[in-house]
Structure formats: C-alpha cells, structure tokens
Design a protein around this motif. Structure first.
Motif, PDB file in Angstrom:
ATOM      1  N   GLY A  99      12.448  12.311 -21.771  1.00  0.00           N
ATOM      2  CA  GLY A  99      12.904  11.171 -20.327  1.00  0.00           C
ATOM      3  C   GLY A  99      11.785   9.911 -20.237  1.00  0.00           C
ATOM      4  O   GLY A  99      10.989  10.250 -20.685  1.00  0.00           O
ATOM      5  N   SER A 427      21.159   6.068 -19.715  1.00  0.00           N
ATOM      6  CA  SER A 427      20.927   7.111 -20.706  1.00  0.00           C
ATOM      7  C   SER A 427      22.384   6.311 -21.286  1.00  0.00           C
ATOM      8  O   SER A 427      23.825   6.734 -20.883  1.00  0.00           O
ATOM      9  CB  SER A 427      21.349   8.233 -20.438  1.00  0.00           C
ATOM     10  N   THR A 445      19.223   7.929 -25.656  1.00  0.00           N
ATOM     11  CA  THR A 445      17.850   7.411 -24.578  1.00  0.00           C
ATOM     12  C   THR A 445      18.916   7.744 -23.767  1.00  0.00           C
ATOM     13  O   THR A 445      19.709   8.325 -23.325  1.00  0.00           O
ATOM     14  CB  THR A 445      18.849   5.683 -24.398  1.00  0.00           C
ATOM     15  N   CYS A 446      17.434   8.345 -22.754  1.00  0.00           N
ATOM     16  CA  CYS A 446      17.609   8.953 -21.088  1.00  0.00           C
ATOM     17  C   CYS A 446      16.602   8.181 -20.789  1.00  0.00           C
ATOM     18  O   CYS A 446      15.531   8.217 -20.556  1.00  0.00           O
ATOM     19  CB  CYS A 446      16.631  10.190 -21.296  1.00  0.00           C
ATOM     20  N   TRP A 515      22.806  15.458 -21.941  1.00  0.00           N
ATOM     21  CA  TRP A 515      22.520  14.764 -20.996  1.00  0.00           C
ATOM     22  C   TRP A 515      22.449  15.831 -19.474  1.00  0.00           C
ATOM     23  O   TRP A 515      23.949  16.095 -19.790  1.00  0.00           O
ATOM     24  CB  TRP A 515      22.676  13.330 -20.640  1.00  0.00           C
TER      25      TRP A 515
END
Length: 535
Positions: A99, A427, A445-446, A515
């Motif tokens: 993250g 995200s 993507t986070c 996620w």
C-alpha cells in the motif's frame, strides 16, 4: 538507562538473516537473539541496526530486544503477541502486502476526515489470525510520511520550536522535525507491533520530501530558489536513509556501504557525513541507488526508484536515469517464475489519463510552441501529470522490455509480470493485452493506506477510467503527434476509493491479488474489496 524511542522495526528478512532497526534515547548496545550492535549518533539521535544471521529457512523465531543487556521489548502489558522473525522459505508459498499514502492522524484507528488506518486494522487482523497468515513482507510504496502535511501533534512540535510565520511555515524544516514526524507516524501501539513482526521494505514518493517532487525541471528550479529548500532536502533524504533505506539493504550491500561504515565508526555525531551524502544525492541522482531487489523463492521483487532517479532534461526526460535503467534492465531480465516491479507511481494508468499525460509532456517540450509549453507546464504541476505516461521514452523502454520478457525472448517467460504501485489514492487492477505472450502482465495499484480522495476527485477519476475517456485521451495525444502505446490495457477491477491494503499471494507460478478495507465503525476487521488471478 537507555530507552527505546521508536521501534523495533523488522526490516529486510531473507532465508537466513534478518535486520532489526531501533532508535534509542541515549547511546547503548542493542541486542536481538545472539546478535548485537552499538548505536550510532546522527543529529543528536541514536540508532542501531542489528543483523541477525544463522536462522533456518522458513523458521519462526520469537525475539526480544535488549539495551545494554536489559530487556526493553516487548512491553509486558502489550495486547499483542510477542514479535517473531519469520524467514523466507524458498520452497514454500509467499505473501506480500502492499500500500501507499498514509497520513498520521491523532485518532489511532480512524476519524471522519482520513478514515480508518489500514496498518492498524491489519495489525489487529494479523494478531487474531496468528502466524499462518503472516506475510513475508510489507511493501510501503511511497508517502510513508507527509512532510508537507504533518499531523497536528507534529505541527504543535514545530510551533513550539520556531516561528511558523517564516517559510516553510508548518511544513517539516529539518532533521529534528523529520525525526518527530517518523516517531508520531510509527509509534502507535498497533502499528508499532505490526512493524516489529512483519518485515518492511520501502521506497519513497513525493510527499516523503514534498508534493510534486521532481515533476519537472521547472519545478526543481523553482524550489531551489526557496531559501529553506536546501535544508529541507538534506533533512528529507538524510532521514529517509536512516528511517527507511538502511533497512532495505541486503547484508552485503550494508557491509559495502561507505556511509553506514562512516556513521558506525564515528566517535561523535555523524550528522556532517549524512548531510553531505543527502545533498549529493539531490544534486546528482547517479551518486546513490535507492532501488533494490529481493528474491522470494522463484519470485523476483524489484523496488524501483521512480522519483529521485529522474532525468528532467526537457525533451530528454526519463523517469529513471540511464545508470538506474541499466541496473533495472539487468535485474528484470533474470529468469524467474514471477517478476514483481514496484514503482511508487503506476506504470499502467487508466488509458485516458495515460494519453493526457503523454500529450502534456509533448506540449511542454514545445510541439505546440512556447506559449502552450508554459501553459502545459502549469497544468503538469497543478494536476500532477507525472507518472510513467508523462515520461514517454521511459514508458516505451519499459513496454518493450516487458513484451520481450513475457514472449520468452530472454529465456523462460515468467508466468506473470506485475507492476505494484500506489500514489493515486484509489485502487484498481489493470490487465495488459500483448500478442504472443506466454505470461500475463498486470498493474496492481493500492492507495491510500490512510488518505482518501475528496468526493469530487473521486468522480473525476471514475470518469477518467471509462472507455470513452481513453478514446478522448488518445485523440488529444495524436494532436500533439504522440504515437499509440506498444500494447493496450484496460482496468478490469476497481476503481475503489476506500483506504486499503492489497495482498499478493505467490504459489509456484500462480499469483493472486486481493484488496481489503475496513471501516471506522469496525476498525479492527478487514473486508475484501475484490480479487483476481494474475497468472
């Protein structure tokens, strides 16, 4: 009698070694298991990095921290289990959690403004689940601290020591204030325990120094005119080396690092050596390599500096300079089952935004003349057009390298090439389409761990993610003579605007991403946002 100020933090752990970082309030000798190290002093602060060796692969070893032989950690009244060192099992499965973008707020678990702190939420989930779900590493992908938006407790610390009517006001100004910022960010009980028992690997992004860091040469020239900027740069990069980069290094790299040797061998305060190093790193990006790599069984992880290593020369922009690219190319072409490339800024943005960034770079470089170039530079800095799409030459290089890898033109193709990124405060998962590929390419993507986007910007990003935005962006880019990307991709999970952490599970040549988020109402319980197979 020495006390721990911050830490312990479990840093790089491989199959047989582990690094444990500690800050203390006075000089002492720090012990972990059978290893120990004397503290070194920088700007009046005392640090130690203890290197533990001889551990068995795949083992789980509880540990304590001693200061001059006296047990100082864990605390007797902690609500969390004792910390452990879990080494990498080269033949087992692996889990990485990642993250970026975490503001430190006064409320420990969550508040209405910044939402739940996902590090604290994850800590409680991990403590409840036990060692079976413990990840091999926590990847912090940038903006670990916000030097330009410090929390109220740090701003009060600043107000108590200097006149905030003088620039940089309530932003971080020097090493002492950075040290306080790190302490406030990582000393909360849940976060402190998490960082003591899960190995952390980190790379910086702009807010670790200042918003828009190295967006363009124009931005850089503007900052150099500020009388307070040199002091800020020295403090920012110097404290990053102490609090983050030192623990990223392999034992071999630390043994060969001249700055680490100078600090440990200094009879007094090593501030001068650290400050000289930090200013040189700002002036000459080739003088230091912040990037690094680590193996997790058959998986190769590359943590790539796409912020400090930029070449900002107009019409020759690179998101990583030539020496950095040469190093990266060597690392990325080695044979592996999976290749994970962590870049603080996404490589594969929503296509509409990608093409807008490419259009902007072309206009900044003068394709529409000087007047439009000045306007484009203002747009670039105002709305943060600074990702891989805004450095077209670097994006092309990365694209062709990855295409060659997944087509098997450089040996056996990895089952998956996965870009890991943060920065954008939402995200998503994007999947690339590459002809004749024998492996899959994704962007995971986070963002953010704790710093959600305002509602208006959320809607703007939703609009930018739809297919019609990609067509508009491409047409705009073609007006600036920007060519089509070497391959296409599309977002097929997300966007999610919740505070979140992502998990990448690796089993042989299989890869899966998930996620998770949590709510302020239930800040100690994770719930899944989405998941996908990546190989």
């Amino acid at each position: 009698m020495a006390q721990i100020v911050l830490g312990p933090m479990l840093r790089r752990v491989d199959e047989s070694t582990a690094a444990v970082w500690v800050e203390t309030d006075s000089p002492c000798r720090v012990g972990v298991l059978d290893a120990s190290a004397a503290t070194f002093t920088v700007h009046g602060h005392h640090y130690a990095l203890v290197e533990v060796s001889g551990l068995a692969p795949g083992s789980v070893t509880p540990y304590t921290v001693t200061l001059d032989g006296r047990t100082a950690w864990p605390e007797a009244d902690s609500e969390f289990p004792p910390p452990v060192i879990r080494t990498v099992n080269p033949d087992g499965d692996h889990r990485l959690v990642l993250g970026s973008c975490r503001v430190s707020a006064d409320e420990q678990y969550g508040d209405a403004r910044f939402g739940v702190d996902m590090l604290a939420a994850f800590a409680h989930q991990l403590a409840a689940d036990g060692d079976g779900t413990r990840p091999d590493a926590l990847l912090m992908l940038g903006d670990q601290v916000y030097a330009d938006i410090p929390p109220e407790e740090v701003r009060q610390f600043i107000r108590d020591r200097r006149d905030v009517s003088v620039p940089p006001g309530e932003e971080i100004a020097d090493f002492e204030e950075y040290a306080e910022l790190y302490r406030q960010s990582w000393a909360q009980p849940a976060v402190r325990w998490l960082l003591s028992t899960v190995p952390m690997l980190a790379i910086f992004d702009d807010h670790d120094l200042r918003d828009d860091w190295n967006t363009s040469m124009a931005w850089r020239d503007t900052m150099l005119k500020q009388p307070w900027w040199k002091r800020r740069v020295i403090a920012g990069l110097g404290s990053y080396w102490i609090y983050q980069h030192l623990g990223n290094m392999s034992p071999k790299d630390r043994a060969e690092d001249p700055l680490f040797a100078a600090l440990r061998e200094s009879d007094g305060d090593g501030a001068a050596a650290l400050d000289e190093f930090a200013w040189r790193a700002w002036e000459d990006s080739t003088s230091v390599r912040w990037s690094f790599q680590q193996e997790f069984g058959g998986t190769r992880l590359i943590m790539l500096d796409s912020r400090c290593a930029r070449d900002l020369t107009p019409r020759k922009r690179r998101i990583v300079d030539e020496p950095e690219w040469d190093w990266f190319r060597e690392q990325a072409t080695a044979e592996c089952d999976q290749l994970l490339i962590a870049s603080s800024v996404p490589v594969l943005l929503p296509t509409g935004l990608h093409y807008v960034e490419s259009w902007n770079e072309a206009v900044c470089d003068g394709v529409w003349g000087k007047t439009f170039a000045k306007l484009a530079e203002k747009i670039r800095q105002t709305i943060d057009l600074e990702h891989w799409g805004a450095f077209r030459e670097s994006f092309q290089r990365m694209s062709f390298l990855i295409m060659e890898r997944v087509r098997g033109n450089w040996g056996k193709a990895p089952a998956a090439v996965v870009f890991l990124s943060g920065d954008v405060h939402y995200s998503y998962l994007a999947k690339a389409r590459i002809r004749s590929a024998r492996g899959m390419v994704h962007q995971v993507t986070c963002s953010a761990i704790r710093h959600p986007l305002p509602r208006l910007l959320r809607w703007a990003n939703v609009v930018g993610s739809v297919r019609v935005a990609g067509i508009f962006g491409y047409l705009l880019a073609r007006l600036a003579r920007v060519h089509r990307t070497p391959f296409s991709w599309r977002m097929n999970r997300g966007p999610w605007f919740d505070n979140a952490l992502a998990t990448v599970d690796l089993s042989g040549r299989k890869t899966r991403a998930r996620w998770h988020t949590a709510s302020v109402a239930e800040p100690k319980r994770l719930r899944e946002l989405g998941s996908a197979e990546l190989s």
